[in-house]
Design an enzyme around this catalytic site. Structure first.
Site, mmCIF file in Angstrom:
data_model
loop_
_atom_site.group_PDB
_atom_site.id
_atom_site.type_symbol
_atom_site.label_atom_id
_atom_site.label_comp_id
_atom_site.label_asym_id
_atom_site.label_seq_id
_atom_site.Cartn_x
_atom_site.Cartn_y
_atom_site.Cartn_z
ATOM 1 N N SER A 119 33.775 37.543 42.074
ATOM 2 C CA SER A 119 33.692 36.107 42.287
ATOM 3 C C SER A 119 34.654 35.668 43.397
ATOM 4 O O SER A 119 34.563 36.142 44.524
ATOM 5 C CB SER A 119 33.971 35.384 40.956
ATOM 6 O OG SER A 119 33.712 34.009 41.041
ATOM 7 N N HIS A 172 28.792 36.295 43.293
ATOM 8 C CA HIS A 172 27.803 35.436 42.647
ATOM 9 C C HIS A 172 28.043 34.001 43.094
ATOM 10 O O HIS A 172 28.988 33.709 43.826
ATOM 11 C CB HIS A 172 27.834 35.566 41.120
ATOM 12 C CG HIS A 172 29.110 35.111 40.472
ATOM 13 N ND1 HIS A 172 29.359 35.224 39.123
ATOM 14 C CD2 HIS A 172 30.232 34.521 40.988
ATOM 15 C CE1 HIS A 172 30.553 34.747 38.837
ATOM 16 N NE2 HIS A 172 31.106 34.301 39.950
#
Length: 217
Positions: free
Chosen positions: A121, A146
């Site tokens: 992330s 993501h």
């Protein structure tokens, strides 16, 4: 001044039983000897002298404050010498991560990044944001990208405001990630629609890092 033997005895007497050291957050101490005597450092302060900054754990405001402060300090110490940012993080707050990102781009020294363990992330985003040609991962590290996560509560109008902000952040992060990886924005958008895990070699092929390091050069 306490001597080396006394310091080691003190540390040994304070050592927790049943492997509780990590749970208690104890940090190893390094003792250096010079002509003026002995001096002890916690291990992270000693590594900071070598211009190594650690970003470990969740990215939050406290983490960001510590990393930003260290980057600014090292810039003031020597604006021409590279800084190394070692990352092992599952990600976290976008705003905290962007504070680190902006400071990495702001300071004069190149900031080299290295993933050990996991960069997911916002951790992966910061890994990719290192100086071009100076982004590394260890062989068994994992990288995950993501789209930003968010949850909203309250009235419909409040939820709409939060949804617009999440969409803005997703678009902004996708454009920045495209800039740092060389991928087009459309591919970044597709590839970050769900959790996308990569090996070190996959991350290199994608443009998130430049080198997979098996040994220190």
């Amino acid at each position: 001044m306490i001597n080396r033997a006394q310091l080691l005895d003190t540390l040994a007497s304070q050592a927790p039983r049943d492997f509780e050291a990590q749970a208690l957050g104890l940090v190893p101490i390094v003792v250096e000897t010079s002509g003026r005597g002995e001096r002890s450092y916690d291990i992270y302060s000693r590594l900071l002298k070598e211009r190594i900054v650690f970003m470990v754990g969740e990215v939050n405001d406290q983490t960001a404050n510590l990393v930003v402060a260290q980057l600014l300090f090292l810039e003031s110490e020597n604006p021409d010498k590279d800084i190394s940012l070692y990352i092992n993080s599952p990600g976290g707050s976008v705003s905290a991560g962007m504070a680190i990102y902006d400071t990495m781009q702001f300071v004069k020294p190149d900031v080299s990044t290295l993933c050990m363990g996991l960069a997911a992330s916002m951790g992966a985003f910061l890994l990719a944001s290192g100086a071009k040609g100076k982004r590394y991962a260890l062989p068994n590290a994992r990288v995950m990208i993501h789209q930003p996560l968010g949850g909203a509560r309250g009235q419909a109008s409040d939820i709409e405001i939060q949804a617009r902000e999440i969409l803005y952040l997703r678009d902004r992060l996708n454009h920045l990630l495209a800039h740092h990886t060389g991928q087009d924005v459309e591919r970044i958008a597709r590839d970050t629609d769900r959790d996308n895990f990569m090996s070190s070699e996959d991350a290199k092929a994608y443009g998130l890092i430049d080198h997979v390091s098996t040994k220190r050069p």
